[in-house]
Design a protein around this motif. Structure first.
Motif, PDB file in Angstrom:
ATOM      1  N   LEU A  78       0.849  -1.190   0.000  1.00 41.67           N
ATOM      2  CA  LEU A  78       0.000   0.000   0.000  1.00 41.67           C
ATOM      3  C   LEU A  78       0.883   1.238   0.000  1.00 41.67           C
ATOM      4  CD1 LEU A  78      -2.511  -1.200   2.756  1.00 41.67           C
ATOM      5  CD2 LEU A  78      -2.546  -1.687   0.294  1.00 41.67           C
ATOM      6  N   MET A  79       1.009   1.858  -1.158  1.00 39.16           N
ATOM      7  CA  MET A  79       1.855   3.036  -1.313  1.00 39.16           C
ATOM      8  C   MET A  79       1.002   4.287  -1.428  1.00 39.16           C
ATOM      9  SD  MET A  79       4.553   3.974  -4.389  1.00 39.16           S
ATOM     10  CE  MET A  79       5.939   3.062  -3.733  1.00 39.16           C
ATOM     11  N   CYS A  80       1.414   5.333  -0.725  1.00 38.45           N
ATOM     12  CA  CYS A  80       0.740   6.623  -0.852  1.00 38.45           C
ATOM     13  C   CYS A  80       1.695   7.620  -1.486  1.00 38.45           C
ATOM     14  CB  CYS A  80       0.276   7.126   0.515  1.00 38.45           C
ATOM     15  SG  CYS A  80      -1.103   6.167   1.172  1.00 38.45           S
TER      16      CYS A  80
ATOM     17  N   VAL B  68      -0.087  -4.473  -5.691  1.00 34.10           N
ATOM     18  CA  VAL B  68       0.453  -3.158  -5.330  1.00 34.10           C
ATOM     19  C   VAL B  68      -0.631  -2.133  -5.592  1.00 34.10           C
ATOM     20  CG1 VAL B  68       2.187  -1.397  -5.829  1.00 34.10           C
ATOM     21  CG2 VAL B  68       2.836  -3.815  -5.855  1.00 34.10           C
ATOM     22  N   TRP B  69      -0.929  -1.343  -4.566  1.00 31.71           N
ATOM     23  CA  TRP B  69      -1.931  -0.288  -4.669  1.00 31.71           C
ATOM     24  C   TRP B  69      -1.266   1.050  -4.415  1.00 31.71           C
ATOM     25  CZ3 TRP B  69      -7.273  -1.078  -5.503  1.00 31.71           C
ATOM     26  CH2 TRP B  69      -7.653  -2.431  -5.563  1.00 31.71           C
ATOM     27  N   VAL B  70      -1.529   2.002  -5.289  1.00 29.77           N
ATOM     28  CA  VAL B  70      -0.994   3.358  -5.136  1.00 29.77           C
ATOM     29  C   VAL B  70      -2.162   4.309  -4.929  1.00 29.77           C
ATOM     30  CG1 VAL B  70       0.351   5.204  -6.175  1.00 29.77           C
ATOM     31  CG2 VAL B  70       0.985   2.823  -6.614  1.00 29.77           C
ATOM     32  N   SER B  71      -2.195   4.958  -3.762  1.00 27.61           N
ATOM     33  CA  SER B  71      -3.226   5.950  -3.482  1.00 27.61           C
ATOM     34  C   SER B  71      -2.583   7.321  -3.626  1.00 27.61           C
ATOM     35  CB  SER B  71      -3.772   5.757  -2.063  1.00 27.61           C
ATOM     36  OG  SER B  71      -4.810   6.681  -1.795  1.00 27.61           O
ATOM     37  N   ASP B  72      -2.988   8.028  -4.670  1.00 29.73           N
ATOM     38  CA  ASP B  72      -2.312   9.276  -5.029  1.00 29.73           C
ATOM     39  C   ASP B  72      -3.126  10.493  -4.594  1.00 29.73           C
ATOM     40  OD1 ASP B  72      -0.283  10.876  -6.286  1.00 29.73           O
ATOM     41  OD2 ASP B  72      -1.740  11.249  -7.888  1.00 29.73           O
TER      42      ASP B  72
ATOM     43  N   LEU C  80      -4.625   5.413   5.802  1.00 27.03           N
ATOM     44  CA  LEU C  80      -5.776   4.723   6.379  1.00 27.03           C
ATOM     45  C   LEU C  80      -6.829   4.432   5.317  1.00 27.03           C
ATOM     46  CD1 LEU C  80      -6.464   6.250   9.915  1.00 27.03           C
ATOM     47  CD2 LEU C  80      -5.251   4.159   9.290  1.00 27.03           C
ATOM     48  N   SER C  81      -6.982   5.344   4.387  1.00 26.43           N
ATOM     49  CA  SER C  81      -7.959   5.168   3.323  1.00 26.43           C
ATOM     50  C   SER C  81      -7.643   3.949   2.460  1.00 26.43           C
ATOM     51  CB  SER C  81      -8.018   6.425   2.452  1.00 26.43           C
ATOM     52  OG  SER C  81      -8.851   6.236   1.331  1.00 26.43           O
ATOM     53  N   ILE C  82      -6.388   3.817   2.050  1.00 28.78           N
ATOM     54  CA  ILE C  82      -6.048   2.688   1.189  1.00 28.78           C
ATOM     55  C   ILE C  82      -6.023   1.390   1.990  1.00 28.78           C
ATOM     56  CG2 ILE C  82      -3.522   2.968   1.413  1.00 28.78           C
ATOM     57  CD1 ILE C  82      -5.543   1.891  -1.730  1.00 28.78           C
ATOM     58  N   LEU C  83      -5.659   1.443   3.267  1.00 26.56           N
ATOM     59  CA  LEU C  83      -5.685   0.238   4.100  1.00 26.56           C
ATOM     60  C   LEU C  83      -7.107  -0.307   4.217  1.00 26.56           C
ATOM     61  CD1 LEU C  83      -4.175  -1.726   6.039  1.00 26.56           C
ATOM     62  CD2 LEU C  83      -4.751  -0.146   7.891  1.00 26.56           C
TER      63      LEU C  83
ATOM     64  N   PHE D 237      -0.356  -6.725   4.852  1.00 30.27           N
ATOM     65  CA  PHE D 237      -0.463  -5.410   4.217  1.00 30.27           C
ATOM     66  C   PHE D 237       0.759  -4.577   4.610  1.00 30.27           C
ATOM     67  CE2 PHE D 237      -4.510  -7.289   5.076  1.00 30.27           C
ATOM     68  CZ  PHE D 237      -5.199  -7.159   3.881  1.00 30.27           C
ATOM     69  N   ALA D 238       1.518  -4.141   3.611  1.00 28.90           N
ATOM     70  CA  ALA D 238       2.762  -3.411   3.848  1.00 28.90           C
ATOM     71  C   ALA D 238       2.619  -1.970   3.391  1.00 28.90           C
ATOM     72  CB  ALA D 238       3.921  -4.084   3.104  1.00 28.90           C
ATOM     73  N   PHE D 239       2.814  -1.022   4.318  1.00 24.05           N
ATOM     74  CA  PHE D 239       2.830   0.389   3.948  1.00 24.05           C
ATOM     75  C   PHE D 239       4.114   0.713   3.200  1.00 24.05           C
ATOM     76  CE2 PHE D 239       0.210   1.173   7.994  1.00 24.05           C
ATOM     77  CZ  PHE D 239      -0.986   1.245   7.299  1.00 24.05           C
ATOM     78  N   SER D 240       4.011   1.629   2.244  1.00 23.89           N
ATOM     79  CA  SER D 240       5.199   2.057   1.500  1.00 23.89           C
ATOM     80  C   SER D 240       5.160   3.557   1.253  1.00 23.89           C
ATOM     81  CB  SER D 240       5.276   1.330   0.153  1.00 23.89           C
ATOM     82  OG  SER D 240       6.310   1.873  -0.650  1.00 23.89           O
ATOM     83  N   ASP D 241       6.256   4.232   1.544  1.00 23.98           N
ATOM     84  CA  ASP D 241       6.419   5.623   1.143  1.00 23.98           C
ATOM     85  C   ASP D 241       6.854   5.659  -0.320  1.00 23.98           C
ATOM     86  OD1 ASP D 241       5.700   6.406   3.658  1.00 23.98           O
ATOM     87  OD2 ASP D 241       7.708   6.992   4.309  1.00 23.98           O
ATOM     88  N   GLN D 242       7.015   6.852  -0.863  1.00 25.66           N
ATOM     89  CA  GLN D 242       7.291   6.972  -2.295  1.00 25.66           C
ATOM     90  C   GLN D 242       8.771   7.156  -2.628  1.00 25.66           C
ATOM     91  OE1 GLN D 242       4.861  10.443  -3.093  1.00 25.66           O
ATOM     92  NE2 GLN D 242       6.607  11.842  -2.909  1.00 25.66           N
ATOM     93  N   ASP D 243       9.634   7.255  -1.610  1.00 24.22           N
ATOM     94  CA  ASP D 243      11.029   7.587  -1.933  1.00 24.22           C
ATOM     95  C   ASP D 243      12.061   6.831  -1.104  1.00 24.22           C
ATOM     96  OD1 ASP D 243      10.458   8.815   0.447  1.00 24.22           O
ATOM     97  OD2 ASP D 243      10.892  10.856  -0.221  1.00 24.22           O
TER      98      ASP D 243
END
Length: 313
Positions: free
Chosen positions: A14-16, A41-45, A83-86, A96-102
């Motif tokens: 889960l990447m934001c 892989v989910w990207v919440s932009d 929280l929204s994408i989770l 479920f793994a949180f991911s930052d963008q950088d």
């Protein structure tokens, strides 16, 4: 993204994102090259421009993450986005793994987390988290984030978040716990996960060995500095500013809304902590002791004591 075998647990990444920069592709490649391939892989932009969405799609394809899905974030800040994408109804998985963008994930990040979480009974909420290897924007090593040696617990979580969301992997029971809690105003998603999982006396696995390379640059929302000056600044935050107090107000207000989810023992800890935040000095000190709240370091606990004495808790 390779297909998972029946015996292989499914892991949703889960990447934001918000206008991802020059480090984005390196992070995506490190996800694609995991020894345990993510099942999705989910990207919440949270960006507004459709040009950004198109670029994200191109970067995902370039990294080999062709099955990734992009959804629009709630545009209420990074914590609400995670929280929204989770809680997104279409996101499924065992973990479920949180991911930052950088950041840059080490090749075995997901495997290490799943190996440890798989030892926890599936019905018990659990989160894996830990330290980060801090690196410059050019990926040169700076050292590791602080090592915390005291036991994770709700009494600690009330006054401190011990690990970044970018290190966190949750089992499905923890995910369902966050879903039941619903939308709440929170300081950060990682702190909220720590509060809720420990609050129901789930399992918090804190790994002293880093599995991510965490970039330190001007774009970081939250840094991971470990110098003496950084530690002193944290204590100064407790002693002389209202930020710590305002953070506690936000967390306490949200915990009060979901206190039915907490164990009876932790509801009492919360009640005593609330009493620590009002009344005369002797009353505040008495309830501080009764609540048992603590931070991970001696310096941090000194700051906690002074914050209580000065009414800034």
């Amino acid at each position: 993204m390779s297909s998972a075998c029946l015996e292989t647990p499914s892991v949703a990444v889960l990447m934001c994102t918000y206008h991802p920069g020059i480090y984005f592709s390196e992070q995506l490649i490190s996800i694609a090259e995991q020894s345990l391939s993510p099942s999705s892989v989910w990207v919440s932009d949270d960006s507004i421009s459709t040009d950004v969405t198109a670029r994200i799609s191109e970067e995902l394809e370039g990294a080999g993450l062709t099955g990734a899905k992009i959804v629009a974030g709630p545009r209420k800040g990074f914590a609400a986005n995670f929280l929204s994408i989770l809680c997104h109804p279409e996101v499924e998985g065992d973990y479920f793994a949180f991911s930052d963008q950088d950041d840059i994930w080490m090749p075995d990040k997901l495997q290490v987390a799943v190996d440890q979480l798989s030892r926890v009974p599936a019905e018990l909420p659990a989160v894996y988290c830990g330290r980060s290897l801090l690196v410059t924007d050019g990926n040169q090593e700076l050292g590791s984030s602080p090592l915390f040696g005291r036991q994770p617990s709700f009494a600690n979580a009330l006054v401190q978040s011990i690990a970044g969301g970018n290190t966190m992997v949750l089992n499905n029971s923890a995910r369902e716990l966050l879903r039941r809690a619903g939308e709440c105003e929170i300081v950060s998603h990682d702190w909220w996960v720590y509060l809720l999982v420990s609050g129901v006396e789930g399992i918090v696995i804190y790994d002293a060995k880093p599995t991510i390379r965490y970039r330190q640059h001007d774009g970081n929302l939250v840094g991971g500095h470990t110098s003496l000056m950084a530690h002193l600044n944290r204590v100064r935050l407790l002693l002389f500013h209202d930020r710590f107090k305002s953070w506690n107000e936000i967390n306490v207000a949200s915990l009060q809304k979901v206190k039915h989810l907490l164990t009876a023992r932790n509801r009492q800890v919360l009640e005593d902590f609330v009493s620590t935040r009002s009344g005369g000095v002797l009353r505040r000190l008495r309830h501080l002791r009764k609540s048992g709240v603590y931070r991970q370091t001696l310096m941090g606990n000194f700051g906690l004591l002074i914050a209580t004495l000065t009414g800034k808790i």
